[in-house]
Design an enzyme around this catalytic site. Sequence first.
Site: not given
Length: 271
Positions: A3-5, A7, A9, A120, A146
């Site tokens: 998820g590094a693309n 926010g 990340g 979270s 979630y």
Amino acid sequence: MTGANSGLGLATAREFARAGAHVVLAVRNTDKGEAAAASIAGSTEVRRLDLADLASVRRFADKWDRPIDILVNNAGLTSRTLGHTVDGFEMHMGTNHFGHFALTQHVLPLITDRIIVLASLAHRRTTMDLSDLGWDRRTYTWLAAYGQSKLANLLFASELQRRLTESRSPVKVVAAHPGWATTGLNLDDDVPVFERVMTAVGDRVVAQSPEAGAWPTLFAATADIAGGSYVGPDGRFETRGHPTLVGRSSEASDPELARRLWEVSERATST
């Protein structure tokens, strides 16, 4: 880093690269990944990884052929409607937990230093029902689903650390949460107008930037702290601030629940 693309990340990836690390962006959409990599000043690489598809996780791992200093299980998904992964898991649990569980298991022999698991504050808002992870019997609410996946992340981190310690592995597992950060994670198109307005107000008044939200992850990855630690912001209610060691719910600290979830996860992912 998953998820590094965007926010958190992307903010975290930029700091790792700025410090001289070679950062691999493991992302579902490689076009977005390449665009993100182009915005990072440093050494980067983009590889496709869809955490909602265990076959994709397996392909990613099978193609990996070198040591990993730090694995950052960062990607997180929210969905207001009940959905399922390619393998039939409830979308939150399948992506946020089972996908990362399988990825970590596949590449664990190659990890040399540390595994970071992103949790979270939402883990405190729900409970774990191992007999109904797919929400077949319970009334589905996205926040509870979630939160359950984030509770699973913490249980996974603690049980993995226990197993590594038992095997005398030097690898550490550290969990972290960003507090309330303006990442866009909670702004799906199907969100009611009132909720979108309240989220926007909260983002302006309470939340911190993605860059500040990345601090706990960076601290977890680099600080001299014990395996099994949990890092979050030091501010009131842990919504913002500088990184520090924080507590977790009693359920997230339950070693028997962690062991049982591990067994369920092994069966579900065939790892």
